[in-house]
Structures are given as structure tokens and as C-alpha cells.
Enzyme design. Structure first.
Site, PDB file in Angstrom:
ATOM      1  N   ALA A 224      48.154  39.058  28.443  1.00  0.00           N
ATOM      2  CA  ALA A 224      47.474  39.778  29.511  1.00  0.00           C
ATOM      3  C   ALA A 224      48.496  40.416  30.429  1.00  0.00           C
ATOM      4  CB  ALA A 224      46.568  38.827  30.284  1.00  0.00           C
ATOM      5  N   SER A 225      47.994  41.084  31.459  1.00  0.00           N
ATOM      6  CA  SER A 225      48.895  41.759  32.388  1.00  0.00           C
ATOM      7  C   SER A 225      49.697  40.771  33.215  1.00  0.00           C
ATOM      8  CB  SER A 225      48.097  42.688  33.309  1.00  0.00           C
ATOM      9  OG  SER A 225      47.089  41.951  33.980  1.00  0.00           O
ATOM     10  N   LEU A 226      49.105  39.604  33.502  1.00  0.00           N
ATOM     11  CA  LEU A 226      49.784  38.634  34.361  1.00  0.00           C
ATOM     12  C   LEU A 226      50.280  37.409  33.615  1.00  0.00           C
ATOM     13  CD1 LEU A 226      47.463  38.665  37.511  1.00  0.00           C
ATOM     14  CD2 LEU A 226      49.387  40.157  36.956  1.00  0.00           C
ATOM     15  N   VAL A 229      48.436  33.620  26.594  1.00  0.00           N
ATOM     16  CA  VAL A 229      47.579  32.475  26.299  1.00  0.00           C
ATOM     17  C   VAL A 229      47.973  31.823  24.974  1.00  0.00           C
ATOM     18  CG1 VAL A 229      45.209  31.732  25.896  1.00  0.00           C
ATOM     19  CG2 VAL A 229      45.684  33.518  27.556  1.00  0.00           C
ATOM     20  N   LYS A 244      46.970  29.125  29.657  1.00  0.00           N
ATOM     21  CA  LYS A 244      47.424  30.412  30.174  1.00  0.00           C
ATOM     22  C   LYS A 244      48.681  30.192  31.019  1.00  0.00           C
ATOM     23  CE  LYS A 244      45.636  33.896  33.407  1.00  0.00           C
ATOM     24  NZ  LYS A 244      44.438  34.254  34.168  1.00  0.00           N
ATOM     25  N   ASP A 378      36.205  41.781  38.062  1.00  0.00           N
ATOM     26  CA  ASP A 378      37.024  42.361  36.995  1.00  0.00           C
ATOM     27  C   ASP A 378      36.361  42.151  35.632  1.00  0.00           C
ATOM     28  OD1 ASP A 378      39.211  43.673  35.928  1.00  0.00           O
ATOM     29  OD2 ASP A 378      40.420  41.861  35.732  1.00  0.00           O
TER      30      ASP A 378
END
Length: 710
Positions: A224-226, A229, A244, A378
Site C-alpha cells: 500500500a501507499s503507507l 501486508v 500490516k 477512503d
């Protein structure tokens, strides 16, 4: 063992592109940062830092018993584990503009270098797009440009990845080739080294991997962007979970971007006149949300709150949190098998219907926005999964927001005023929505609203799409001193994302049409004074009751699963018999007289018309001059009113929640003195109507009698 779920800002789907690389293995032995201390089984939790020996951050094996005492103990353990996780995240950063100024204001070289990177990346794309247009090669090079934009966003980092994710859900803004490429940003981002991720897990939890997991995927399942996983199996229970792990250096990257974007916001506020909103305030609000996403303990708390509020529906699934294995940079949640909501073919192969799933999302979002006011801000396709059993799974609870209580009712009232084309009331709604300060005169805004909606509402409101309304209102907002609150911007984003997902399956899908059952249910059952007044405005116009509106509300409201016939119209009844209801009582008395007359006389006419012709000679003709004295048009109108009232009664009676006790509140209210007076006024009105008809018959000239002809 339940199927599991995880939440990642833009990934997490078992069908993600990285799944084909999934391998399971027992991780190689590695030195524990805190020595593992085996504890006999069964045991109570020692809980990530709460052991008897005073050790910190050490999860302890637990065995769940089935007794009620064990359930209470588990609940206490869970609360203790959550407290321990919060302690682990005590040093998590919180966004403040002053922090950015202090941190980057004295580093001009770093700021200029980053600004040049952004301008170079986006400028190169813009120049190539302009050259394609000059050469007439826009269509020919569209795939190439889409790939370039996706790579540019990826190279520029998390802030721009989030922008790309938002664009990937908007088929009304981006061509299909761009949608395909930008959707890759939801689950196929570059990963960071596994060794760094595993070291982060051990450091954050204070325990070695092989002491916590019996197995863990050797590479990320999704990125993911941040963060990224991993799929793992807990050692103490065998539960399949998703772990995560936050990207290293992510806070530094987004902090610098927000510093630059905030500076751009100051320039826009100062020099760009056609944007009336406070851009800096919007940037600050968005930055606060993103910084909250960096605190995975806060995300876990968000998920728990969301689950408590909205996972009571059988078609909504929300993952649970494992607090023993959660910290500021590591989040462990249940794993869920599912398909992203924009993968229509994969969904249909499972025998599921995409539009039904999207409608579930819309109904849940409406509850979020307008009932409890706590909503998922989101909801892009990577965060919405269709499970094999047909449930909609919500993932990634890092970015959440709240709708102010006053605004929740005002939004529903705004829709009612739009249906009624009451533009003066629509303009006044902007005070309650906090779009306008109380000292702003809304009189000049009314013609602008009328000009847009009179044209847009040439068809019914339900046939409008959400984007049309947003664009039209946007044009009005730019002309007047509106200030769009941050919560409203997130609401627009949430609803436009859901509409974008629906457009994949049906280009003619309308969010407003799908939302009508919820709005109707709320109007009919909610005692909120604002909504009660909105319902009265909808049902009464020019001194007449609009039975067609009531019938339509009941038809729509019954489609909502939470509709309860017992609660329908109770708010209006309470107002009717309350101290402030005299004006409404006068209208209701007038309408009650008409209804009673229609039912009595309409039943007489209908019964007479059902009698066989040879028997009618023995019965007075009710269609002939007499006490009824109705012309054809009046008789048909009365029969239609009677039929409409009976249809409404049937709608109430056929409701799944129908119970004769629905009338108990009415019977109780009828015992009140005010109700007896009201009943007397109704009876008096009916008596006057029948007396008037009789007098009309008496004063009517007798028909001329023609001489018999021979």
C-alpha cells in the site's frame, strides 16, 4: 475458524497481483530482541507487556474457554491488550502545521529539491500530453500516457499515490485506459525489503517472529501507499491474520510534501479569487487524517468503533483487531478472502451481483454519514471486498471522519427541499451545513440555485447522478462566499467513489435513486425536529395534503431493511397533538373531513355499482340527484382519494414489521383532551359537509317533466 480480514490503505485482496508469488514457510531462527519466555498452557494473558515478571511487549499464549467467566476474562484481557498497544504507540507523531514549519523551514535545499522533483515529474507528463494533442495522437498514445502517469505518481511517493488512487475510481473523470493503469496503485506498489519489515515487527512487538507466528509469508501479499501486508498464522490459536507493517521513512516523505502543498495553499488563498474555500484549512484537515493513518493503534481503534456501529448488518463484514500484536507501526487483523469491488468479472464468477454489493455499500455509507456521523473516508476498491458468501467487507480504517450532528439532519432536509424545488429553504440550509456564516445574506444565492435546478430537474431527482449535482452546486459555490467544510469534502469523495464503482457495472446507475429508500425511512420515522418539519413540508403544500407523496415515501421506505411501520408517521402525530401544532391541526382537520367523506360516500358508490342491474330498481340510485349530489369528476376524484388511502393502509399493513400495536400510541393520544377536541372538530366538519350536500339537494330545482308522447 472464521475467514479473516485485513485492512490496508489500498490493498488487501486475496486476488491481488502479488498473490501468485505467495509462499509459506517457517521463518528462519532469528535473535529475539526480548527473550521468549514460554508460559504453560492454559494460562491467562500476560499480554504484551503485562507479565508477572514485569517484562514489556511480550505476547503470551492463551487458551479460550467456553465458560461465561472465561468470556469476561477474555474481555478484560482484550482491554488490557489494547491499553498495552496504546502504550507502544505513545510516541506516534501528530500533525501540526507548526511542526512542519519548524522541521522544514530551516531546510531550504531539501524543500527546493523536492519541489523540483514534483514539478519535473508532473511537468514531463503535461508536456508529453500537450505534444500528443498537437500531433493529433491523443488516442494513439493514451495507454503510454496512462502508464507514464502511474509511474510518475509511484515515483513521487505516498502523497501522489493517494491522488492516483482517488482518480482510479472516477470513470467520469478519467478514460478507461487511465483507470486500468491507476487501479494498479491500489495493490501493486513497490515493496520495501522483507528484512526491514520483519525487523520492524520484532522491534515494535518486542518478540521474535517464530515466537508469535507458526508461519508467515516470505514476501508481501500486497503493498500500500503507507505500508505492506503479510499473511501469517498465529502460533497460539492457529488464526489466519494479516500483518500490516509501515514503510520506513514514510513520515519524513509525507511531511515534506504537505509542507510544500500547504505553501501552495497559501498562494491559492491569496491570489486565486475564484476558489473561495480556505485551501490551507482543507490541506491541514487532510494532513491530520493521513498522520492518523500512520498510527496503527488508532486505526485499530477506528476499526473497532466502526464494527460496533455498522457490522450489525448481515451483509457487512468488518475485521477484528489482535491487540497483542499491534503497535504504532504494526497492525494485526483478521484475514478476509475476497475480490476487489471493481473486478466485476471475478465477482460474477462467484455468482454475486456487483450492483447489489455497491448498493449495500451505499446504504451502509448513508448510515455512516447521516445516522451516527462516523464514516469511512477512503472507500476505494482496494478497501472494499466482495466475500465469497456475498458480504461487503470494509477494510483500512486509517482515514475516518465525522459528520456534525446538525449537518446530518440538514443534508436530509436539503434533499427534501430539492425535491420540492424550495430554493429559499435550500439556501437557508447552507447555514446549518456550515457553508455560510450567519451574517451572509442568502437572497442573491436563490436565483442561482433556481437557474441550475430548474434545468437539472426537468426529470425526476432520482434520475440525476451525483456528479451532475456536485458539478452544478460547485458552479454556485464558486460565485458566492461559500466555505466548504473539510467533512463535506470527504463526504463528496466517499459518495463519488461509490458512484464510480457502480458505473463500472451500469453506466446509468444513479446514487440518488439508490439512496431514496433510506431518506424516505428517515423522514417517516425520525423524531428529529428538523426532519419532522421537512416531512411536513413534503406532505403539505398550498393547504392540501399530498397523498401521492406519502404513498411514494412508504413505497420507497419499505425497501429499506430497517423500516419499521410502527414508527412511521409517529413524529407527525406527536407534533399534530402538541402545543405548537395548531396550524397543522387546521390542515389535518380539513383533510380528515375529505378522507372520511371519500371513504363513506366512495364506499356507497362503489357498493352500488357492484349490485346487479336487476336489483338496482329496488334501491335508490346514488348516482342520481340525491344527498350525494356529485358530478362525474367529483365522484371520480373521491373514488381515487379513497383508493389512494386504502393503498397507503395496505403498504403499512403489508410491512414485515407490521403489528396491530402500531395503533396503541394513537389510541393513547386520543385520550388526551386536545385529541378529543380534534376529534370533535373532525366530526363537526363531516356533519357540515353532509348537511351542505343535503341543503344543496333541497334547494336544487326539480328536473323538468316532459309530456308523454303517444
Amino acid at each position: 475458524m472464521s475467514t479473516a480480514v485485513v485492512s490496508v490503505p489500498c490493498c488487501l485482496c486475496a486476488a491481488s497481483s502479488g498473490q501468485g508469488r505467495r509462499r509459506w514457510k517457517l521463518p528462519p531462527p532469528r535473535a529475539a530482541l526480548v527473550e521468549a519466555k514460554p508460559i504453560p498452557v492454559p494460562s491467562l494473558r500476560g499480554g504484551g507487556g503485562g507479565g508477572d515478571d514485569g517484562s514489556s511487549g511480550v505476547p503470551v499464549l492463551r487458551v479460550r474457554e467456553l465458560s461465561s467467566a472465561s468470556a469476561l476474562r477474555d474481555r478484560a484481557d482484550d482491554m488490557q491488550a489494547e491499553a498495552t498497544a496504546m502504550t507502544r504507540a505513545a510516541d506516534a507523531s501528530v500533525y501540526t502545521p507548526e511542526l512542519l514549519v519548524t522541521k522544514y523551514g530551516s531546510r531550504p535545499i531539501k524543500v527546493v529539491r523536492r519541489a523540483f522533483e514534483i514539478l519535473a515529474g508532473l511537468g514531463s507528463f503535461a508536456i508529453n500530453l500537450w505534444l500528443d494533442q498537437v500531433k493529433g495522437q491523443i488516442d494513439q498514445n493514451q495507454r503510454l500516457r496512462a502508464i507514464q502517469l502511474r509511474k510518475t505518481f509511484t515515483r513521487l511517493g505516498p502523497t501522489f499515490v493517494k491522488i492516483g488512487q482517488g482518480l482510479s475510481t472516477r470513470p467520469d473523470l478519467c478514460p478507461p485506459l487511465y483507470l486500468d493503469e491507476l487501479s494498479v496503485l491500489q495493490d501493486a506498489l513497490p515493496t520495501f525489503p522483507d528484512a526491514e519489515a520483519f525487523a520492524c515487527i520484532e522491534k515494535e512487538l518486542g518478540y521474535s517472529l517464530d515466537s508469535v507466528y507458526s508461519s508467515i509469508s516470505s514476501s508481501p501479499i500486497a503493498a500500500a501507499s503507507l505500508g505492506q501486508v503479510y499473511k501469517a498464522q498465529l502460533k497460539y490459536s492457529g488464526q489466519i491474520v494479516a500483518v500490516k507493517v509501515q514503510r520506513p521513512g514514510i513520515e519524513e516523505a509525507i511531511g515534506l510534501d504537505f509542507y510544500l502543498i500547504r505553501g501552495l495553499g497559501f498562494l491559492i488563498n491569496k491570489y486565486v479569487d475564484f476558489i473561495s474555500s480556505d485551501v490551507v484549512a482543507l490541506v491541514d484537515e487532510f494532513a491530520r487524517r493521513v498522520y492518523q493513518e500512520l498510527n496503527y493503534v488508532q486505526e485499530g481503534k477506528n476499526a473497532r468503533r466502526f464494527k460496533k456501529l455498522y457490522a450489525d448488518k448481515e451483509d457487512v463484514l468488518v475485521p477484528d483487531i489482535f491487540w497483542d500484536y499491534t503497535s504504532g507501526k504494526v497492525l494485526t487483523m483478521e484475514w478476509v478472502e475476497g475480490v476487489k469491488l471493481n473486478e466485476q468479472e471475478a465477482i460474477e464468477r462467484q455468482g454475486l451481483n456487483l450492483l447489489e454489493l455497491v448498493n449495500t455499500g451505499i446504504q451502509c455509507s448513508l448510515r455512516q454519514l447521516l445516522e451516527y456521523g462516523y464514516f469511512h473516508a477512503d472507500p476505494h476498491p482496494g478497501n472494499l471486498l466482495a466475500t465469497p458468501d456475498g458480504k461487503l467487507a470494509f477494510l483500512d480504517f486509517g482515514m475516518m471522519s465525522e459528520t456534525p450532528e446538525q449537518a446530518r439532519s440538514a443534508i436530509i432536509g436539503h434533499v427534501v427541499h430539492m425535491v420540492n424545488r424550495d430554493y429559499e429553504a435550500m439556501a437557508r440550509d447552507y447555514y446549518a451545513l456550515d457553508f455560510l456564516s450567519p451574517d451572509v445574506d442568502v437572497t442573491p444565492i436563490v436565483p442561482a440555485l433556481r437557474g441550475f435546478f430548474d434545468n437539472a430537474l426537468s426529470s425526476t431527482v432520482s434520475e440525476l447522478n451525483f456528479k451532475t449535482i456536485v458539478d452544478g452546486l460547485g458552479a454556485v459555490l464558486y460565485e458566492y462566499p461559500f466555505n466548504v467544510p473539510a467533512y463535506y469534502a470527504l463526504i463528496l469523495r466517499s459518495l463519488t467513489v461509490l458512484e464510480g464503482l457502480a458505473l463500472y457495472a451500469d453506466p446509468n446507475f444513479k446514487v440518488l435513486a439508490a439512496s431514496y429508500p433510506y431518506f424516505a425511512k428517515r423522514l417517516l420515522t425520525d423524531p428529529n425536529p428538523y426532519l419532522r418539519d421537512a416531512l411536513i413540508e413534503l406532505l403539505f403544500k398550498d393547504g392540501r395534503f399530498r397523498w401521492n407523496r406519502l404513498e411514494n415515501l412508504l413505497v420507497q421506505g419499505k425497501q429499506d431493511r430497517d423500516f419499521n411501520a410502527k414508527d412511521a408517521l409517529q413524529p407527525v402525530l406527536k407534533l399534530l397533538l402538541g402545543p405548537d401544532g395548531e396550524d397543522l391541526r387546521a390542515l389535518v382537520i380539513k383533510e380528515a373531513v375529505c378522507i372520511t367523506e371519500a371513504i363513506i360516500l366512495g364506499s356507497v358508490v362503489e357498493s352500488y355499482n357492484l349490485i346487479p342491474g336487476f336489483l338496482r330498481t329496488f334501491i335508490p340510485d346514488v348516482n342520481a340527484p340525491g344527498p350525494l349530489v356529485m358530478n362525474t369528476a367529483e365522484r371520480e376524484s373521491m373514488l381515487e382519494l379513497r383508493a389512494q388511502v386504502l393503498r397507503i393502509w395496505e403498504l403499512l399493513r403489508s410491512s414485515e414489521s407490521f403489528d396491530p400495536s402500531i395503533f396503541l400510541p394513537i389510541l393513547q393520544v386520543l385520550q388526551e383532551p386536545e385529541a378529543r377536541v380534534l376529534g370533535g372538530r373532525v366530526v363537526g366538519g363531516i356533519t357540515q359537509r353532509l348537511a351542505a350536500r343535503l341543503l344543496q339537494q333541497v334547494l336544487r330545482e326539480p328536473p323538468a317533466v316532459s309530456s308523454p308522447s303517444f
